[in-house]
Design an enzyme around this catalytic site. Structure first.
Site, PDB file in Angstrom:
ATOM      1  N   GLU A 291       0.822  -1.216   0.000  1.00 33.90           N
ATOM      2  CA  GLU A 291       0.000   0.000   0.000  1.00 33.90           C
ATOM      3  C   GLU A 291       0.860   1.273   0.000  1.00 33.90           C
ATOM      4  O   GLU A 291       0.847   2.046   0.951  1.00 33.90           O
ATOM      5  CB  GLU A 291      -0.913   0.004   1.231  1.00 33.90           C
ATOM      6  CG  GLU A 291      -1.870  -1.168   1.279  1.00 33.90           C
ATOM      7  CD  GLU A 291      -2.533  -1.339   2.637  1.00 33.90           C
ATOM      8  OE1 GLU A 291      -3.517  -2.078   2.709  1.00 33.90           O
ATOM      9  OE2 GLU A 291      -2.047  -0.740   3.630  1.00 33.90           O
ATOM     10  N   PRO A 292       1.614   1.528  -1.062  1.00 31.63           N
ATOM     11  CA  PRO A 292       2.406   2.758  -1.114  1.00 31.63           C
ATOM     12  C   PRO A 292       1.522   3.985  -1.334  1.00 31.63           C
ATOM     13  O   PRO A 292       0.586   3.953  -2.131  1.00 31.63           O
ATOM     14  CB  PRO A 292       3.329   2.528  -2.319  1.00 31.63           C
ATOM     15  CG  PRO A 292       2.549   1.609  -3.203  1.00 31.63           C
ATOM     16  CD  PRO A 292       1.753   0.721  -2.284  1.00 31.63           C
ATOM     17  N   GLY A 293       1.798   5.039  -0.625  1.00 32.45           N
ATOM     18  CA  GLY A 293       1.081   6.303  -0.830  1.00 32.45           C
ATOM     19  C   GLY A 293       2.083   7.417  -1.012  1.00 32.45           C
ATOM     20  O   GLY A 293       2.328   7.905  -2.111  1.00 32.45           O
ATOM     21  N   TYR A 335       4.542  17.364  13.215  1.00 38.31           N
ATOM     22  CA  TYR A 335       5.577  16.452  13.704  1.00 38.31           C
ATOM     23  C   TYR A 335       6.966  16.759  13.164  1.00 38.31           C
ATOM     24  O   TYR A 335       7.712  15.855  12.784  1.00 38.31           O
ATOM     25  CB  TYR A 335       5.233  14.969  13.467  1.00 38.31           C
ATOM     26  CG  TYR A 335       4.461  14.607  12.241  1.00 38.31           C
ATOM     27  CD1 TYR A 335       3.166  14.116  12.362  1.00 38.31           C
ATOM     28  CD2 TYR A 335       5.005  14.723  10.965  1.00 38.31           C
ATOM     29  CE1 TYR A 335       2.429  13.743  11.249  1.00 38.31           C
ATOM     30  CE2 TYR A 335       4.281  14.351   9.845  1.00 38.31           C
ATOM     31  CZ  TYR A 335       2.990  13.859   9.998  1.00 38.31           C
ATOM     32  OH  TYR A 335       2.262  13.496   8.896  1.00 38.31           O
ATOM     33  N   CYS A 362      -1.630  32.970  11.937  1.00 38.72           N
ATOM     34  CA  CYS A 362      -1.464  33.642  13.225  1.00 38.72           C
ATOM     35  C   CYS A 362      -1.034  32.641  14.303  1.00 38.72           C
ATOM     36  O   CYS A 362      -1.746  32.410  15.282  1.00 38.72           O
ATOM     37  CB  CYS A 362      -2.761  34.337  13.615  1.00 38.72           C
ATOM     38  SG  CYS A 362      -2.555  35.533  14.945  1.00 38.72           S
ATOM     39  N   GLU A 363       0.110  32.028  14.092  1.00 37.48           N
ATOM     40  CA  GLU A 363       0.699  31.067  15.025  1.00 37.48           C
ATOM     41  C   GLU A 363       2.217  31.185  14.944  1.00 37.48           C
ATOM     42  O   GLU A 363       2.781  31.195  13.853  1.00 37.48           O
ATOM     43  CB  GLU A 363       0.307  29.633  14.662  1.00 37.48           C
ATOM     44  CG  GLU A 363      -1.165  29.306  14.805  1.00 37.48           C
ATOM     45  CD  GLU A 363      -1.604  29.155  16.256  1.00 37.48           C
ATOM     46  OE1 GLU A 363      -0.737  28.930  17.127  1.00 37.48           O
ATOM     47  OE2 GLU A 363      -2.819  29.283  16.506  1.00 37.48           O
ATOM     48  N   TYR A 391       0.374  14.491   1.860  1.00 37.66           N
ATOM     49  CA  TYR A 391      -0.128  15.056   3.108  1.00 37.66           C
ATOM     50  C   TYR A 391      -0.032  16.572   3.175  1.00 37.66           C
ATOM     51  O   TYR A 391      -0.098  17.151   4.258  1.00 37.66           O
ATOM     52  CB  TYR A 391       0.588  14.430   4.320  1.00 37.66           C
ATOM     53  CG  TYR A 391       0.512  12.927   4.307  1.00 37.66           C
ATOM     54  CD1 TYR A 391      -0.680  12.288   4.568  1.00 37.66           C
ATOM     55  CD2 TYR A 391       1.628  12.149   3.993  1.00 37.66           C
ATOM     56  CE1 TYR A 391      -0.762  10.898   4.520  1.00 37.66           C
ATOM     57  CE2 TYR A 391       1.554  10.770   3.943  1.00 37.66           C
ATOM     58  CZ  TYR A 391       0.349  10.150   4.210  1.00 37.66           C
ATOM     59  OH  TYR A 391       0.266   8.783   4.168  1.00 37.66           O
TER      60      TYR A 391
END
Length: 434
Positions: A291-293, A335, A362-363, A391
């Site tokens: 299952e490569p993504g 992460y 605003c972070e 992603y």
């Protein structure tokens, strides 16, 4: 020279081109931030997995992990390349089928599938449902009884194998929210329960040890553990799997320091390990699914940003702000994902400086690249951030009510808009007046 992937190169105007398309022109045409996907690179990566299996004479299925990036055009491309897809929601099932994906080539994952989602999957003829827990065995069985149907299933096992990756993308260890644990005996109990259910047609076993894995060692350990488990079940229940699904997680290159294996080498390592264990245990060689993504889509994607404001704090930091950020790529904030990048609209011979690339949200944690050496930049320069295909858009959000970017596929000098940029009207389309 910057790190380039696939068809990416610089033309005579010193502009970055991808798929034969000038990214400066693409930015003018579609605006920024802009996701640009190199279709030739996607095809090459997909074929690298598939053709290696075929050359080894192994019955196989290469199943693209939709969560990395999906849209109608992506599913159309997968169908062209004869890949299946795995999904984790009814929304992904809906999109896959609308995009032309054959339902029998869809594999449905998830640790908390709802009754509505399972019913939809069964009604749509989804080929395989990966059962993740005891609750789901009962839930799916009830759905099948109501509909009078049978369903091909596999069940997910956590074999107790740790991979060298980030805690949040580690999934094969004992302490995981996914799958049936082997060490406690839960996997064996699940097998008994599934085999006893007349509505469930058990095709095989699945495991997935994590993501962004650079070496084959973790997969080899998982193969050994899985075959030992399967052999025990053969003795206990006279049950032999038709399919062994080894999941995905094959690593990609984000920066110069990353050194992942090529897809072909991962496939060969897994096949050889399965063959060796089957011969050792006198176990019938199964069909192998993977299952490569990320490994198909990540390096094919480049995000083009426009440079805006800068802030120089003497002897502390040089900030470069771009017109995107954690809304189109939350991975660095989520992460500590690390990326590379460079100027896309010109090649500069000026002495590089250490900079921090930040977004417009605003972070304080809205940082795309913590430290990178780049030549001096000016407002309206274009900055290309590489390996953003996985992603990025799939985790995009409307924080601060910013618009999600457009997505363009490029191939053979042609550009195709596959996801349009959101409008302000889109932002309020779901709002209800008070």
């Amino acid at each position: 020279m910057p790190l380039l992937f696939g068809t990416a190169e610089f033309n005579e105007q010193e502009h970055l081109t991808i798929g034969g398309c000038d990214t400066v022109r693409l930015a003018e045409k579609y605006g920024t931030p802009l996701f640009v996907y190199d279709v030739a690179h996607i095809r090459a990566r997909a074929r690298g997995f598939k053709q290696t299996f075929n050359s080894l004479g192994v019955k196989n299925k290469v199943i693209y992990a939709s969560k990395a990036f999906c849209c109608l055009a992506m599913y159309k491309l997968l169908e062209e390349e004869e890949l299946g897809c795995d999904v984790v929601s009814a929304g992904e099932i809906y999109t896959a089928i609308k995009g032309g994906m054959s339902p029998e080539n869809i594999e449905f994952h998830g640790n908390n599938k709802t009754k509505e989602e399972l019913t939809y999957a069964v009604e749509q003829g989804v080929g395989t449902i990966i059962i993740d827990n005891f609750y789901e065995i009962d839930l799916l069985s009830a759905v099948l009884k109501e509909t009078g149907k049978k369903q091909n299933v596999m069940f997910r096992i956590t074999p107790g194998v740790d991979a060298e990756t980030h805690e949040y993308i580690l999934t094969g260890q004992v302490d995981s929210k996914f799958g049936f644990d082997v060490n406690s005996g839960q996997a064996t109990q699940a097998l008994e329960k599934i085999l006893a259910d007349e509505h469930l047609v058990l095709k095989g076993a699945h495991c997935h040890i994590g993501s962004q894995i650079f070496s084959a060692e973790g997969f080899l350990a998982a193969v050994e553990k899985m075959l030992l488990i399967l052999n025990e079940w053969k003795k206990m229940f006279d049950y032999t799997v038709d399919v062994l699904n080894m999941g995905g997680g094959f690593g990609v290159q984000y920066t110069e320091t990353d050194d992942p294996l090529e897809p072909e080498l991962f496939v060969k390592a897994i096949v050889n390990a399965v063959k060796g264990q089957c011969e050792l245990l006198d176990y019938t060689f199964p069909e192998i699914w993977i299952e490569p993504g990320r490994s198909i889509i990540a390096e094919a994607g480049t995000t083009i940003y426009t440079v805006g404001s800068q802030k120089v704090i003497p002897d502390v930091r040089h900030y470069i702000s771009v017109d995107g950020g954690m809304g189109d790529n939350i991975r660095p904030a989520l992460y500590d994902a690390v990326y590379d990048g460079f100027l896309a609209n010109r090649i500069s011979a000026e002495t590089p400086e250490e900079m921090r690339i930040v977004g417009k949200y605003c972070e304080s944690g809205d940082i795309l690249i913590k430290n990178i050496e780049l030549p001096p930049m000016e407002p309206e320069d274009l900055f290309a951030m590489t390996s953003t295909g996985a992603y990025g858009y799939s985790m995009a959000n409307n924080y601060n009510r910013n618009l999600k970017p457009a997505v363009v596929f490029v191939e053979n000098g042609q550009d195709k808009l596959v996801i349009r940029r959101e409008t302000y009207e889109d932002l309020i389309s779901l709002d209800c007046e008070g």
